[in-house]
Design a protein around this motif. Sequence first.
Motif, mmCIF file in Angstrom:
data_model
loop_
_atom_site.group_PDB
_atom_site.id
_atom_site.type_symbol
_atom_site.label_atom_id
_atom_site.label_comp_id
_atom_site.label_asym_id
_atom_site.label_seq_id
_atom_site.Cartn_x
_atom_site.Cartn_y
_atom_site.Cartn_z
ATOM 1 N N THR A 161 -80.548 -22.330 87.821
ATOM 2 C CA THR A 161 -80.459 -22.985 89.122
ATOM 3 C C THR A 161 -81.830 -23.492 89.554
ATOM 4 O OG1 THR A 161 -78.576 -21.661 89.846
ATOM 5 C CG2 THR A 161 -79.933 -22.650 91.565
ATOM 6 N N LYS A 162 -81.868 -24.736 89.990
ATOM 7 C CA LYS A 162 -83.101 -25.371 90.454
ATOM 8 C C LYS A 162 -82.906 -25.864 91.887
ATOM 9 C CE LYS A 162 -84.299 -25.409 85.982
ATOM 10 N NZ LYS A 162 -85.357 -24.551 85.383
ATOM 11 N N GLU A 163 -84.008 -25.980 92.592
ATOM 12 C CA GLU A 163 -83.991 -26.601 93.912
ATOM 13 C C GLU A 163 -84.283 -28.084 93.778
ATOM 14 O OE1 GLU A 163 -85.566 -24.458 97.443
ATOM 15 O OE2 GLU A 163 -86.473 -23.146 95.920
ATOM 16 N N GLY A 164 -83.635 -28.871 94.634
ATOM 17 C CA GLY A 164 -83.851 -30.312 94.594
ATOM 18 C C GLY A 164 -84.012 -30.902 95.979
ATOM 19 N N GLU A 165 -84.648 -32.075 96.043
ATOM 20 C CA GLU A 165 -84.870 -32.770 97.309
ATOM 21 C C GLU A 165 -84.518 -34.243 97.150
ATOM 22 O OE1 GLU A 165 -88.659 -30.869 99.461
ATOM 23 O OE2 GLU A 165 -89.124 -31.614 97.450
ATOM 24 N N LEU A 166 -83.913 -34.789 98.189
ATOM 25 C CA LEU A 166 -83.545 -36.207 98.213
ATOM 26 C C LEU A 166 -83.776 -36.753 99.613
ATOM 27 C CD1 LEU A 166 -80.127 -35.680 96.479
ATOM 28 C CD2 LEU A 166 -81.840 -37.214 95.503
ATOM 29 N N VAL A 167 -84.052 -38.049 99.688
ATOM 30 C CA VAL A 167 -84.027 -38.758 100.965
ATOM 31 C C VAL A 167 -83.006 -39.878 100.821
ATOM 32 C CG1 VAL A 167 -85.296 -40.249 102.555
ATOM 33 C CG2 VAL A 167 -86.386 -38.193 101.635
ATOM 34 N N VAL A 168 -82.062 -39.922 101.760
ATOM 35 C CA VAL A 168 -81.015 -40.946 101.712
ATOM 36 C C VAL A 168 -80.794 -41.499 103.109
ATOM 37 C CG1 VAL A 168 -79.848 -39.830 99.767
ATOM 38 C CG2 VAL A 168 -79.122 -39.317 102.108
ATOM 39 N N ASN A 169 -80.045 -42.574 103.185
ATOM 40 C CA ASN A 169 -79.652 -43.132 104.478
ATOM 41 C C ASN A 169 -78.688 -42.169 105.170
ATOM 42 O OD1 ASN A 169 -78.111 -44.930 106.459
ATOM 43 N ND2 ASN A 169 -79.645 -46.357 105.672
ATOM 44 N N LYS A 170 -78.798 -42.038 106.469
ATOM 45 C CA LYS A 170 -77.935 -41.109 107.197
ATOM 46 C C LYS A 170 -76.456 -41.455 107.047
ATOM 47 C CE LYS A 170 -78.227 -43.491 111.694
ATOM 48 N NZ LYS A 170 -78.644 -43.356 113.120
ATOM 49 N N ALA A 171 -76.163 -42.714 106.714
ATOM 50 C CA ALA A 171 -74.767 -43.139 106.575
ATOM 51 C C ALA A 171 -74.072 -42.468 105.392
ATOM 52 C CB ALA A 171 -74.696 -44.655 106.433
ATOM 53 N N ILE A 172 -74.837 -42.020 104.402
ATOM 54 C CA ILE A 172 -74.222 -41.397 103.212
ATOM 55 C C ILE A 172 -74.673 -39.946 103.032
ATOM 56 C CG2 ILE A 172 -74.013 -43.627 102.044
ATOM 57 C CD1 ILE A 172 -76.410 -42.765 100.278
ATOM 58 N N ALA A 173 -75.447 -39.438 103.954
ATOM 59 C CA ALA A 173 -76.044 -38.113 103.777
ATOM 60 C C ALA A 173 -75.004 -37.016 103.561
ATOM 61 C CB ALA A 173 -76.922 -37.778 104.980
ATOM 62 N N ASP A 174 -73.979 -36.981 104.391
ATOM 63 C CA ASP A 174 -72.960 -35.928 104.270
ATOM 64 C C ASP A 174 -72.249 -35.992 102.929
ATOM 65 O OD1 ASP A 174 -73.503 -34.870 106.769
ATOM 66 O OD2 ASP A 174 -72.004 -36.102 107.790
#
Length: 307
Positions: A161-174
Amino acid sequence: MRKNKGIIITAFFILAVVAVAEGSHLVKNYVKNQNRESKLPEAATESSAESSSGSFTKSISEPTSETAVEPVTELASKPGMEPVTELASEPVTEQTAEQDAEAAADLSELSEISNHDFYISEIPDEIFEKMQGKSFKQDCTVPREDLRYLHVLHKGFDGQTKEGELVVNKAIADDVLAIFEELYQADYPIEKVRLVDEYDADDEASMRDNNSSAFNFRFISHTTKVSKHGLGMAVDINPLYNPYVKAVKGETSIEPAVAAAYVDRSGDFPYKIDHDDLCYKLFTKYGFTWGGDWEHSKDYQHFERGE
């Protein structure tokens, strides 16, 4: 005279014997009657008890038409009989309780993972500072408040198991968070999920390292149009094994350039995204389109959604 006197004495003697015998008979009858009367209450009681006991026994063992429906307790206790409603409901209730407990535990576990390991937030200041001049360039047309930071878990190629980070538009975040959570639950392998800023927002470097990423304000390769990544509306998964391929001035352009071995999609190799792949199925389930279905170019790593 003497003869008559003898006759009289004999007659008197006979009468006396008869009187004694009759008296004895009367006494015996009187005693017998007294005994019989003294026994009548006891006999009556015994007779009544026997009658009552017989009637009670009969009412249990020999039901009449008026008692054709047996009591619940009798039906429940008889061998070979199906359990009655009350007793039958106990196993069902216990089984249902166990199922409910398991379902609650699953939901609790999922909620715990979501709350602590899979979450969405506005972009923290320390993260936004790292993005400055890299993924969030000076000419970026997407305001910070339209972007969201995602923290996820994923299974690496080593199965850990690894930790990950992303930045996305709030419109698709969920939806993106839900997709990554389902991929994680299914042990789907993703080698790295890091912010592209760790590569100074250099897409080629990020893809060569097989890093899966999302937001990076930039233009579509070989165009002047802002890409879906520049809007935060696209995600790339395992890009080294799923390259971007396009014919440019008669030559094939491959990104990353070291992914030539994975351009031919008819081959069988690990981490390949196709229509049978879980990653494809999940992203398309949430309304994303896959770059592998494009006609004029192929972007096998790429999933995007309209603005």
